[in-house]
Write a protein that holds these residues in place. Sequence first.
Motif, PDB file in Angstrom:
ATOM      1  N   SER A 183     -24.287   3.072  73.986  1.00  0.00           N
ATOM      2  CA  SER A 183     -24.208   1.868  74.224  1.00  0.00           C
ATOM      3  C   SER A 183     -22.808   1.146  73.808  1.00  0.00           C
ATOM      4  CB  SER A 183     -25.463   1.188  73.298  1.00  0.00           C
ATOM      5  OG  SER A 183     -25.092   1.189  71.897  1.00  0.00           O
ATOM      6  N   GLU A 184     -22.074   2.137  73.293  1.00  0.00           N
ATOM      7  CA  GLU A 184     -20.673   1.449  72.591  1.00  0.00           C
ATOM      8  C   GLU A 184     -19.647   1.488  73.604  1.00  0.00           C
ATOM      9  OE1 GLU A 184     -19.831   0.293  69.761  1.00  0.00           O
ATOM     10  OE2 GLU A 184     -21.963   0.493  69.163  1.00  0.00           O
ATOM     11  N   ASN A 195     -20.528   0.397  76.839  1.00  0.00           N
ATOM     12  CA  ASN A 195     -20.428  -0.812  77.612  1.00  0.00           C
ATOM     13  C   ASN A 195     -20.114  -1.888  76.618  1.00  0.00           C
ATOM     14  OD1 ASN A 195     -21.897  -2.357  79.811  1.00  0.00           O
ATOM     15  ND2 ASN A 195     -23.121  -3.211  78.010  1.00  0.00           N
ATOM     16  N   LYS A 196     -20.255  -1.828  75.277  1.00  0.00           N
ATOM     17  CA  LYS A 196     -19.667  -3.152  74.484  1.00  0.00           C
ATOM     18  C   LYS A 196     -18.226  -2.884  74.560  1.00  0.00           C
ATOM     19  CE  LYS A 196     -23.277  -2.964  71.074  1.00  0.00           C
ATOM     20  NZ  LYS A 196     -23.741  -2.639  69.699  1.00  0.00           N
ATOM     21  N   GLN A 246     -17.337  -4.657  78.084  1.00  0.00           N
ATOM     22  CA  GLN A 246     -17.417  -5.943  77.852  1.00  0.00           C
ATOM     23  C   GLN A 246     -16.755  -6.726  77.143  1.00  0.00           C
ATOM     24  OE1 GLN A 246     -19.604  -7.378  80.035  1.00  0.00           O
ATOM     25  NE2 GLN A 246     -20.373  -5.134  80.862  1.00  0.00           N
ATOM     26  N   ALA A 247     -16.158  -6.379  76.058  1.00  0.00           N
ATOM     27  CA  ALA A 247     -15.050  -7.031  75.233  1.00  0.00           C
ATOM     28  C   ALA A 247     -13.988  -7.392  76.167  1.00  0.00           C
ATOM     29  CB  ALA A 247     -14.900  -6.165  73.833  1.00  0.00           C
ATOM     30  N   LEU A 294     -20.019 -12.623  73.815  1.00  0.00           N
ATOM     31  CA  LEU A 294     -20.322 -11.339  73.538  1.00  0.00           C
ATOM     32  C   LEU A 294     -21.580 -11.417  72.809  1.00  0.00           C
ATOM     33  CD1 LEU A 294     -16.878  -9.625  73.198  1.00  0.00           C
ATOM     34  CD2 LEU A 294     -18.560  -9.150  74.855  1.00  0.00           C
ATOM     35  N   LYS A 295     -21.920 -12.347  72.238  1.00  0.00           N
ATOM     36  CA  LYS A 295     -23.455 -12.179  71.328  1.00  0.00           C
ATOM     37  C   LYS A 295     -24.549 -11.951  72.430  1.00  0.00           C
ATOM     38  CE  LYS A 295     -22.039 -15.352  67.573  1.00  0.00           C
ATOM     39  NZ  LYS A 295     -22.101 -16.804  67.253  1.00  0.00           N
ATOM     40  N   PRO A 296     -25.538 -10.970  72.346  1.00  0.00           N
ATOM     41  CA  PRO A 296     -26.249 -10.580  73.122  1.00  0.00           C
ATOM     42  C   PRO A 296     -27.297 -11.919  73.811  1.00  0.00           C
ATOM     43  CG  PRO A 296     -26.624  -9.288  71.145  1.00  0.00           C
ATOM     44  CD  PRO A 296     -25.632 -10.224  70.960  1.00  0.00           C
ATOM     45  N   ARG A 325     -21.399 -12.507  81.661  1.00  0.00           N
ATOM     46  CA  ARG A 325     -22.177 -11.377  82.388  1.00  0.00           C
ATOM     47  C   ARG A 325     -22.497 -12.155  84.024  1.00  0.00           C
ATOM     48  NH1 ARG A 325     -24.947  -7.381  79.812  1.00  0.00           N
ATOM     49  NH2 ARG A 325     -24.888  -6.575  81.947  1.00  0.00           N
TER      50      ARG A 325
END
Length: 484
Positions: A350-351, A353-354, A357-358, A378-380, A386
């Motif tokens: 998952s990192e 994607n993080k 996305q950052a 960036l908070k879920p 998105r």
Amino acid sequence: MNNENADVTTDKPKRVHDQVPSELFANFMKSGWTPSELTDIAPLEVVTYAYSRRQVLSAAYKGIRLVLPAGGYKVRANDTDYNFRPHSAFVYYSGVQGADATADAVLVLEPSGDSHITYLYMHPRSTRDTDAFYRDAKYGELWVGRRFTLDEAKSRYQIDTLQLTDLEALLSDGKETLTLRSVDPVVDPKVKKHDREEEFATFVSEQRLCKDEYEVREMQAAVDATALGFNDVIHAMPAAVETPRGERVLDAAFYGRARILGNDLGYNTIVGAGSHACVLHWIRNDGDVRRGELVLIDAGVEVESFYTADITRTLPVDGKFTPAQRALYMLVYESQLAGFAAIKPGVLFSEINKACQAVLAKGLADMGVLTVSAEESLKPEVGLHRRWTLHGVSHHLGLDVHDCAQARKDQYLDAPLREGMVLTVEPGLYIQPDDELFAPEYRGIGIRIEDDVVVTADGCRNISEDIPRHPDEIEKWMRSVLGR
């Protein structure tokens, strides 16, 4: 396709024009043929790898019969079928490849002490001493071409081979059996449901998470063929501009390369010109290709071993990016670099994607389209960025374009990366044509950059690195292919 004079099919209702041949005709058809057995058939390179894979599977299910169907033909319309492609688990454990793969075959691992003996049940060649070679429109040699005899198949795959017609008797003996349910509708009712079936399907999916040397070589071959397919796409760009529904010109160009160098496409090609690039799974490919716009091509060649590439490039139709196109492209490009940098053994899947996305969130905030900070977005529970990048940026790749899909979440999305995993890295930005949060020059632009990487001991290796990605490289690439 002419089938009006077919005599008999094996699994379809008899047609009014079917005729039972006379004894005179039947004897005539069996006579006068030159022997045509294949000799000196060498085992495939994959044989030793497939054997090792079966040993792992055998050790996990001692004393249980394991049944891995290839699956059968799928109807396209009425009495025509789609091209046959065997189930990936069958391919993985059998080593069967390309045109040699026969529909309805079944791989069986039969318990023997603490191990298993492997058998391949198949429809063998319809030899000239039978009438099937000219009467059977589904399997007959004069209808669909030559298949291996049992001995030929054994030589090729180094697996004991048996007539598929013998399988029913085996499966009726009441022995504890596991199968991959819903692959073969003929096998399913013959195997009693087992409470470990879901676990079995998960196991054979998770065993493919890390690729062996053979698999990585095959995937490199798929990528190399895909690179030539993208050259063909660029070469066809002028014709696509001049042709109505030009997206299909580009689609056809890539498909030709897939069929020449591989088995087929690894998945339906996406050719999104202009705002069609903002439709994530655009496979209609019926739009015009216009000067001044971008075209997104997401495509992969599946080679004869059934391993596929999965590459996306976003190209300027005129061969040169506008300032707005380049600005968005570079944001996606930098995002992908961050994704590459995040990959190494031990890091959670998952990192990736993080990391991507950052970069995207910060870039969108800098462009002034976010109503919150990048950190907040960036908070879920927030995720406003998105809006322009809905999909995840990575998945496993191999025999399936979304490989190992039945793996458990804690072995996939929440799992640490391991050396030998093959992944995509594919960030994207999609600005819909009616999105008023962006200035007009950005609207209707969709960009995705996708590459295939192997996790190495200290990072990753981009096996599609030779397909240009940076906008300067893309412009140079297009000039070279088009001779400008």
